[in-house]
Design a protein around this motif. Structure first.
Motif, PDB file in Angstrom:
ATOM      1  N   UNK A 277      -1.723   4.186  -1.002  1.00  0.00           N
ATOM      2  CA  UNK A 277      -2.912   3.983  -0.427  1.00  0.00           C
ATOM      3  C   UNK A 277      -2.890   4.165   1.307  1.00  0.00           C
TER       4      UNK A 277
ATOM      5  N   UNK B  88       0.785  -1.174  -0.087  1.00  0.00           N
ATOM      6  CA  UNK B  88      -0.078   0.012   0.020  1.00  0.00           C
ATOM      7  C   UNK B  88       0.909   1.173  -0.062  1.00  0.00           C
TER       8      UNK B  88
ATOM      9  N   UNK C  91      -4.920   7.122   2.644  1.00  0.00           N
ATOM     10  CA  UNK C  91      -6.175   7.091   3.359  1.00  0.00           C
ATOM     11  C   UNK C  91      -6.500   6.675   4.679  1.00  0.00           C
ATOM     12  N   UNK C  92      -5.289   6.367   5.324  1.00  0.00           N
ATOM     13  CA  UNK C  92      -5.710   5.711   6.697  1.00  0.00           C
ATOM     14  C   UNK C  92      -4.953   7.202   7.455  1.00  0.00           C
ATOM     15  N   UNK C  93      -5.602   7.703   8.365  1.00  0.00           N
ATOM     16  CA  UNK C  93      -5.466   8.757   9.225  1.00  0.00           C
ATOM     17  C   UNK C  93      -4.303   8.658   9.984  1.00  0.00           C
TER      18      UNK C  93
END
Lengths: 272, 460
Positions: A73, A68, A76-78
């Motif tokens: 990607x 990721x 998109x994870x805080x």
């Protein structure tokens, strides 16, 4: 310690490059943090053009996390934070001048669970080309849809029902639809996160054949739990363990003559 | 003897039965231990307690219903013959007077000696009745206790029986809500039919003038106008303005909350928005009446528009603000239900966040959002307090939002309150209005729930 070990070993062994191979992507000392927890402890890895790299390792070893990172990607994870350098054709993909949207158009991703949009088969494929403005008019788009579906080996099955919803296909067909959707954007690298884990053996065989064909035009990185699959589809294999890249070498080498005990243990089924 | 005291006594009695039942079960099990019992000891206790308490409660309920009827018959029988010969309203008035005397309320006028006697008789009978009831309940309970105690044995399937009783209890509870609804609908329906027997339905549904006037003794009701159209138009118009406010703002707030807001912002903002939904509508009405209405009128003056303080715009704006949390909270739930994998799929193809929202998340959530909006519309339709306070009673048929209109709910309140005679069409029209409103909101709700459910099935 483990990290150094991994590095030394990589240093010892002959660089896993075929003659004339070019590194499409490189990762240097990549560390990923989820909050305070470090999930990847400094990974160095070269991904060669037009090769399939398989990432293997037990659950939670960081292989998906690493995957990721390659198209950001994790953004998109805080709570996720990435350190280190990853380049695509020599350019740092985490550099501020590079737009993440353009990056993801060049480095596409196929997910573990087939995730077709609740739209028609046609619109699923056309989604990427439309948002990137790749097409001028309808004929061109039709052409992209057809060629993408052909490359994903799905055209013959769906050519008469392009207007039907993509969610109505079988699991294996859905996953090939997702691959076609990814191919339609003409990426240079395709990342696959356990693309066959939700599929039956026949659908899996289909996807594996497809990966082998796609290799001619794309660079592919695939995460898999299935070691036979890694052996079948990949030219290079990287073994991750507890957030470290333990061993990265030609697939044949990894499966017949691994250098690290942990790799040996994993591929012979002692743990994992 | 007070009913609450009686209930307390039987509660104690049931508790005693519970203990006894448990002990008896353990005793019959003997040295083999609880393993030979079909059910846990407590179930035997509960079984015995139910046998003690339930029949007594049934007797209590029946008695409370039947006793006043029987007492009344007895008292009527004892009244003087000439009084009994009276019929209709006069006789009912006498009975009411007697009952008031018996209850010891404020002294009614026109009290006759025979009425005082009858009142005393009622009280005597009631006192006797209470004791008789207590005696019957007690004997039923003792009988039940004795009967059930003999049944207690390790082979008794006590748990199954107790659970059977509990199941019926649950069924009764769920029936209360259903039967209440049916009852309300039926009563509204019958009063409406009553109204339609005085005013023809076509005059109600298609007449465009609303001027019910006042009930008169000479009762030439045909001269009055009971046209639904202006009211319904006012309702639709104000709801439309409200949705114009609440729809976009609520939806965009939901998009922000579910897609853009960071965890902490969301944790604060979402409850805050939902607090808005907890504000009583009368407060909104007050706000509309005192602040928004005059402010709009003044604004109209400065820009040269004639805006009435009680305009449709005022009510619509305030109602819209009231509905915002409803729309945003429902839409937020529905947008959050769109699986993360769809978003990842879109991001993975290089779509930006706004493209993902517009082209993937929103279409996927659309059926649910439409359902949520329909629910909001049905709320706006039924909203009463804001419009009662913010708009006048002028039943204009106008498309000008700056003018005053009125709604179905406002007229229901206006026609039912005040001291008009109940049987007059001026009052009964409220039931016909209520029925119309009920049917409209019911249809909206059914469509909305159908749409929402259909959407849910897609992802679960």
């Amino acid at each position: 310690m483990t990290m150094n070990l991994a590095k030394e070993e990589q240093g010892d062994m002959p660089e896993p490059q075929p003659a004339g191979g070019v590194a499409k992507m490189t990762a240097r000392d990549v560390r990923v943090f989820y909050g305070a927890k470090e999930a990847l402890h400094g990974v160095d890895c070269d991904i060669m053009e037009n090769e399939v790299l398989a990432l293997i390792g037990p659950s939670g070893c960081g292989k998906s996390t690493f995957l990721r990172c390659l198209n950001r990607m994790n953004d998109t994870i805080d709570v996720a934070r990435v350190e280190g350098t990853i380049t695509l054709d020599g350019r740092d993909i985490y550099h501020r001048s590079l737009d993440v949207v353009q990056l993801r158009a060049r480095v596409g991703m196929v997910f573990q669970k087939p995730n077709p949009f609740p739209k028609s088969i046609y619109d699923n494929i056309a989604y990427g080309p439309r948002i990137h403005g790749l097409v001028g008019h309808k004929d061109e788009l039709d052409g992209i849809v057809q060629s993408s579906l052909e490359r994903a080996g799905l055209w013959e099955e769906v050519k008469d029902r392009l207007a039907e919803p993509g969610t109505g296909l079988s699991g294996g067909q859905q996953q090939r639809l997702c691959i076609a959707r990814c191919v339609a954007v003409s990426p240079e690298v395709i990342l696959m996160d356990e693309p066959c884990s939700a599929l039956d053996p026949i659908a899996t065989a289909h996807i594996e054949e497809l990966i082998d064909e796609l290799r001619e035009n794309y660079t592919i990185v695939i995460v898999t739990h299935n070691m036979q699959q890694a052996a079948r589809v990949s030219q290079k294999t990287a073994f991750f363990h507890l957030g470290d890249l333990v061993e990265h070498n030609n697939t044949e080498q990894i499966f017949t003559n691994p250098r690290d005990d942990r790799t040996q243990g994993y591929i012979t089924g002692r743990y994992g | 003897m007070n009913v609450f005291l009686i209930i307390a006594i039987f509660l104690v009695f049931s508790a005693f039965a519970y203990r006894k039942g448990t002990q008896k079960a353990l005793a019959t099990a003997g040295r083999d231990g609880v393993a030979v019992l079909h059910s846990r000891p407590g179930y035997y206790g509960t079984y015995l307690a139910l046998w003690c308490g339930l029949p007594a409660v049934l007797v209590l309920g029946l008695w409370m219903v039947l006793e006043p009827l029987i007492v009344q018959q007895v008292v009527i029988g004892s009244l003087p013959d000439d009084v009994r010969a009276l019929g209709g309203d006069d006789f009912n008035l006498i009975l009411t007077t007697i009952q008031i005397l018996a209850r010891g309320g404020p002294q009614p006028s026109n009290v006759q000696p025979y009425m005082v006697d009858a009142a005393a008789r009622i009280n005597d009978l009631a006192a006797i009745g209470r004791w008789a009831m207590f005696a019957v309940m007690l004997s039923v309970a003792i009988f039940g206790f004795a009967y059930a105690q003999r049944l207690i044995a390790p082979s008794l399937r006590a748990r199954n029986r107790v659970e059977q009783v509990i199941k019926y209890l649950l069924i009764i509870c769920s029936c209360v809500a259903i039967f209440t609804t049916i009852g309300i609908v039926l009563s509204v329906l019958f009063e409406s039919l009553h109204f339609f027997s005085m005013v023809p339905p076509q005059d109600f549904f298609f007449h465009t003038v609303w001027d019910p006037g006042f009930p008169r003794e000479d009762a030439d009701n045909a001269a009055n106008d009971f046209g639904l159209v202006p009211l319904l138009w006012g309702t639709i118009f104000i709801s439309f303005i409200a949705m114009m406010v609440a729809g976009p703002i609520g939806l965009l707030a939901a998009v922000y909350l579910s897609e853009y807001a960071r965890g902490q912002v969301r944790a604060v903002a979402k409850p805050l928005l939902e607090i808005l939904a907890g504000i009583p509508t009368v407060v909104y009405g007050f706000f509309a009446l005192v602040t928004v209405g005059p402010a709009l009128r003044d604004f109209g003056l400065t820009v040269g528009l004639d805006i009435q303080a009680s305009s449709a715009l005022t009510a619509g704006l305030v109602m819209g603000i009231m509905i915002i949390p409803f729309v945003s909270s429902l839409s937020d739930d529905i947008i959050s239900q769109v699986p993360r994998s769809l978003r990842d799929g879109s991001y993975g193809l290089g779509a930006t966040r706004s493209e993902t929202i517009k082209k993937v998340v929103f279409p996927a959530a659309l059926p649910g959002i439409v359902g949520g909006l329909l629910l909001a519309v049905s709320r706006a339709f039924g909203e009463t307090m804001i419009v009662v306070m913010a708009v006048g009673a002028a039943a204009n048929l106008t498309a000008n939002p700056f003018e005053s209109v009125t709604t179905v709910t406002v007229m229901i309140v206006k026609q039912l309150t005040g001291d008009t005679e109940f049987g007059s069409p001026q009052t009964l029209v409220a039931f016909a209005l209520g029925l119309t409103l009920f049917v409209i909101t019911l249809c909206l709700n059914i469509i909305a729930l159908y749409v929402v459910r259909k959407y849910r099935e897609q992802y679960e």
